[in-house]
Scaffold this active site. Structure first.
Site, PDB file in Angstrom:
ATOM      1  N   LYS A  19       1.203  -1.167   0.664  1.00  0.00           N
ATOM      2  CA  LYS A  19       0.140  -0.072  -0.298  1.00  0.00           C
ATOM      3  C   LYS A  19       0.671   1.851  -0.046  1.00  0.00           C
ATOM      4  O   LYS A  19       1.720   1.784   0.732  1.00  0.00           O
ATOM      5  CB  LYS A  19      -0.187   0.084   1.606  1.00  0.00           C
ATOM      6  CG  LYS A  19      -2.298   0.591   1.233  1.00  0.00           C
ATOM      7  CD  LYS A  19      -2.789   0.289   2.462  1.00  0.00           C
ATOM      8  CE  LYS A  19      -4.370   1.294   2.330  1.00  0.00           C
ATOM      9  NZ  LYS A  19      -4.983   0.562   4.460  1.00  0.00           N
TER      10      LYS A  19
HETATM   11  O1  G3P Z   1      -7.204   2.171   5.621  1.00  0.00           O
HETATM   12  C1  G3P Z   1      -7.356   2.882   5.463  1.00  0.00           C
HETATM   13  C2  G3P Z   1      -9.198   4.097   5.477  1.00  0.00           C
HETATM   14  O2  G3P Z   1     -10.314   3.113   5.749  1.00  0.00           O
HETATM   15  C3  G3P Z   1      -9.128   4.252   7.195  1.00  0.00           C
HETATM   16  O3  G3P Z   1     -10.000   4.880   7.237  1.00  0.00           O
HETATM   17  O4  G3P Z   1     -12.203   5.724   9.132  1.00  0.00           O
HETATM   18  O5  G3P Z   1      -9.292   6.457   9.089  1.00  0.00           O
HETATM   19  O6  G3P Z   1     -10.760   7.125   7.814  1.00  0.00           O
HETATM   20  P1  G3P Z   1     -10.827   5.587   8.978  1.00  0.00           P
END
Ligand code: G3P
Length: 218
Positions: A83
């Site tokens: 990633k």
């Molecule tokens: O893994 C990336 C993403 O899904 C992060 O989510 O909730 O931290 O905005 P969030």
């Protein structure tokens, strides 16, 4: 539509994998920090819990260093997916990794043009963050619809849309309607997809009526 689990909690991933609904896992540095685990050990364990891709995020900022980190992460398991962030260096690293046959998930996508660049770089997945867009009163699901249309306009772009930063079942319903390829869900959101009060009420009534028959199936 594929479901990935957006988590570094191995117990939660194992629990959900048993439902047969898990097609892969995504992690990020924040989730790794929350786990308190050694990164490589953690990725190695997660890779045993799913046959699908497990996203492991690089933390270097220049392409050469990203590729060195990828060299450390790829041998962990066959299903490691590198990633990288949506920067020019991230896209350079994406092209190099893709040319060597590796799957790359390009993360931190907040615009349709960024998604177009990632696809042109050869990303296997683009991760638009719908929840974080909603948080700033932008239109997260509108971005998914735009990317779907753009990718469909150019069938040679093979990148899959991986809806990330999912906060609610409504994000999943809309992602499926739009035709996103994958969504990565926090464990609690995946668990909540099944909930409906009429299912609970109906089951309770069926079981109460069954009791009245005095019968047993086995
Ligand atoms: O893994 C990336 C993403 O899904 C992060 O989510 O909730 O931290 O905005 P969030």
């Amino acid at each position: 539509m594929k479901f990935f689990i957006d988590s570094a909690d191995t117990a939660a991933i194992a629990d959900l994998a048993a439902t047969g609904m898990v097609d892969g896992v995504t992690t990020n540095p924040s989730l790794v920090a929350k786990s308190g685990r050694d990164f490589k050990e953690l990725i190695s364990e997660i890779c045993t819990l799913t046959k699908g891709p497990v996203s492991a995020e690089v933390t270097a900022l220049d392409a050469k260093a990203m590729l060195s980190e990828a060299d450390q992460l790829l041998p962990i398991a066959d299903n490691v997916c590198i990633k990288v962030p949506l920067t020019w260096d991230g896209l350079k690293a994406t092209r190099a990794l893709a040319d060597n046959g590796h799957k790359v998930n390009v993360t931190l996508c907040f615009s349709a043009n960024q998604a177009l660049l990632a696809a042109k770089a050869g990303a296997a997945y683009i991760s638009p963050f719908v929840g974080r867009l909603d948080d700033i009163s932008a239109d997260g699901m509108g971005l998914i619809a735009d990317i779907r249309q753009i990718y469909d306009n150019y069938p040679d772009l093979e990148t899959e849309i991986l809806v990330a930063s999912v906060r609610s079942p409504e994000h999943i319903r809309q992602s499926a309607l739009i035709g996103a390829d994958v969504a990565t869900l926090p464990p609690e959101v995946l668990r909540s997809l099944i909930a409906h009060p009429l299912t609970d009420k109906g089951l309770e009534a069926f079981l109460a009526d069954w009791q009245k028959t005095g019968q047993s199936i086995t």
